[in-house]
Design an enzyme around this catalytic site. Structure first.
Site, PDB file in Angstrom:
ATOM      1  NE  ARG A  35      -4.053  -1.915   2.304  1.00  0.00           N
ATOM      2  CZ  ARG A  35      -4.113  -3.240   2.144  1.00  0.00           C
ATOM      3  NH1 ARG A  35      -2.999  -3.949   2.088  1.00  0.00           N
ATOM      4  NH2 ARG A  35      -5.288  -3.854   2.048  1.00  0.00           N
ATOM      5  NE  ARG A 132      -5.563 -15.006  -5.563  1.00  0.00           N
ATOM      6  CZ  ARG A 132      -4.753 -14.430  -4.678  1.00  0.00           C
ATOM      7  NH1 ARG A 132      -3.460 -14.346  -4.917  1.00  0.00           N
ATOM      8  NH2 ARG A 132      -5.252 -13.930  -3.555  1.00  0.00           N
ATOM      9  CD  GLU A 326      -3.704 -11.651   6.653  1.00  0.00           C
ATOM     10  OE1 GLU A 326      -2.672 -11.267   7.190  1.00  0.00           O
ATOM     11  OE2 GLU A 326      -4.326 -10.984   5.795  1.00  0.00           O
ATOM     12  CG  HIS A 353      -7.328 -16.330  -0.174  1.00  0.00           C
ATOM     13  ND1 HIS A 353      -6.656 -15.637   0.804  1.00  0.00           N
ATOM     14  CD2 HIS A 353      -8.545 -15.752  -0.255  1.00  0.00           C
ATOM     15  CE1 HIS A 353      -7.422 -14.691   1.300  1.00  0.00           C
ATOM     16  NE2 HIS A 353      -8.589 -14.741   0.679  1.00  0.00           N
ATOM     17  NE  ARG A 398      -1.086 -15.407   4.995  1.00  0.00           N
ATOM     18  CZ  ARG A 398      -0.139 -14.641   5.519  1.00  0.00           C
ATOM     19  NH1 ARG A 398       0.715 -15.147   6.390  1.00  0.00           N
ATOM     20  NH2 ARG A 398      -0.031 -13.366   5.162  1.00  0.00           N
ATOM     21  CE  LYS A 423       1.487 -14.990  -3.130  1.00  0.00           C
ATOM     22  NZ  LYS A 423       0.853 -13.855  -2.477  1.00  0.00           N
TER      23      LYS A 423
END
Length: 450
Positions: A35, A132, A326, A353, A398, A423
């Site tokens: 961001r 996605r 997440e 995801h 994850r 990642k």
């Protein structure tokens, strides 16, 4: 669900023969870094990002913004520590090609930026990125006046026909599959001629804390934002047109990436300190303190950071994770080692995801002897004795760290493609080994909060 890779790359997950006792420095937040890069590139003057995360997702974002015309300098502070990126906005242009990899922030945050470029911008990425959802951004931008060539798929690959400006205005989108659709339009909203008013029309809205992070960072950059939490309409956000200001931003540690290390304390009945845990933050990962406390641990925050201590047993949990989806893989791994049933709710959107995370977790934990079933919006996990075996990751960072957590308590777990952690968490195997090898000698314990 994306099929796992039949690769010989199997990382023997270290087994913890004793409680861990370690201090860990977690790299910077991916969400804040990406961001911050976007806002700096859209600003009227240069900005700084200090201690940014350098991972695949953030390097893809930096490369994409460079392709669009931003000048990004990299360096190290005068004392030899503390990396920084200096972003000098020099105008957006095309033609350009953006490689999104499989980064949701890149594939969703940058199409609105591309509408402000003078020329076509093509977006492409990994095969999984084609699967996605992107329709919320594409449909929203079209409604605001953009020209996008995507073969009417609502997905990658696609080309944004940048014209140097976008009218903006009011737009309705369905962000049920990703809050990033909202954040994407808000981040570029100050540069649209009329600003932007985003109205979410879907029945659910996942990961609301990430939208709050976007709003806070916009305001820090000088934007005027009206949000539901300010007393406005539910699910309506307004950004006033105006110049963004370059800022000097220090990136917080990524609290979501602290999860496996906190889980290690819970799983082994040990203690882990995460350095520099912020006192106030909008990162969703901050919820780990309370979630893992409910599962049997305790925590305290002091000048060193956050110290989490396992209680010697893991309790099952019934929890709505819709705001912090997440975190689901790591929580599922801990739940598989608990002494009671767990129900993880509100995370049906995880099927869209990096991989179908619900199907992947079910398949992989059950492959080690677990008892996991999918529900409409999550997982039901019943405790079972687990055994060693291969834990596939489906190129999902994850999933990889979840496998590492299981390996602490189950001998013989082999995690496929541990390198996929790069990642968002570069150097994870080394950090993990350091945690397991480090003993804090003479470190005084402080009063803990249950």
């Amino acid at each position: 669900m994306t099929e796992h890779t039949e690769s010989a790359d199997r990382w023997p997950a270290p087994y913890a023969s004793a409680p861990v006792d370690a201090t860990v420095t977690v790299p910077g937040s991916k969400s804040v870094t990406n961001r911050g890069l976007v806002l700096a590139a859209l600003s009227a003057d240069p900005g700084w990002l200090r201690r940014p995360l350098r991972s695949r997702d953030t390097l893809l974002m930096a490369a994409a913004l460079r392709a669009l015309g931003a000048h990004i300098e990299e360096g190290v502070g005068p004392d030899g520590t503390g990396e920084f990126w200096r972003v000098i906005p020099t105008g957006l242009h095309g033609p350009a090609t953006v490689d999104v990899g499989n980064a949701g922030t890149v594939m969703r945050f940058l199409p609105p930026v591309a509408t402000l470029a003078d020329g076509p911008v093509r977006f492409d990425g990994d095969p999984r990125s084609y699967e996605r959802p992107l329709h919320g951004v594409i449909d929203g931008l079209r409604a605001l006046g953009a020209r996008i060539d995507d073969g009417r798929r609502g997905a990658l690959p696609m080309t944004v026909q940048g014209s140097g400006s976008l009218d903006g205005g009011t737009v309705e989108i369905d962000a049920s599959s990703s809050s990033q659709f909202v954040s994407a339009l808000l981040l570029s909203g100050p540069r649209f001629n009329q600003g932007v008013e985003v109205r979410h029309t879907g029945a659910t809205l996942p990961s609301v804390p990430h939208i709050r992070m976007t709003i806070e960072m916009l305001r820090r950059a000088g934007a005027k934002v009206d949000a539901p939490e300010d007393g406005g309409e539910p699910h309506v956000w307004r950004v006033t047109p105006g110049a963004l200001l370059g800022r000097d931003l220090t990136v917080e540690p990524d609290l979501s990436n602290a999860q496996p290390f906190l889980a290690a304390a819970l799983v082994t009945g040990g203690r882990v300190t995460i350095r520099d845990w912020p006192e106030h933050t909008v990162q969703p990962g901050d919820a780990l303190r309370e979630i893992f406390t409910e599962m049997g641990g305790s925590w305290v925050r002091d000048e060193r950071g956050l110290t989490f201590t396992g209680g010697g047993r893991i309790q099952g949990i019934d929890v709505d994770l819709s705001d912090v989806g997440e975190l689901t893989p790591g929580i599922a791994a801990v739940a598989a080692l608990a002494d009671g049933e767990s129900v993880l709710r509100g995370v049906g959107h995880l099927r869209l995801h990096e991989t179908d995370r619900l199907a992947a977790l079910t398949r992989e934990i059950n492959g080690l002897g677990g008892d996991v079933t999918e529900t409409d919006d999550g997982l039901r996990i019943r405790p079972r004795p687990l055994h060693g075996g291969d834990f596939h990751t489906y190129d999902d960072h994850r999933l990889a760290t979840a496998g590492a957590v299981l390996g602490l308590a189950v001998e013989g777990v082999r995690v496929e493609n541990i390198a996929t952690t790069g990642k968002t968490l570069p150097g994870f195997p080394e950090l993990w080994a350091g945690m397991l090898g480090e003993q804090q000698v003479g470190d005084e314990r402080v009063e803990e909060r249950a």
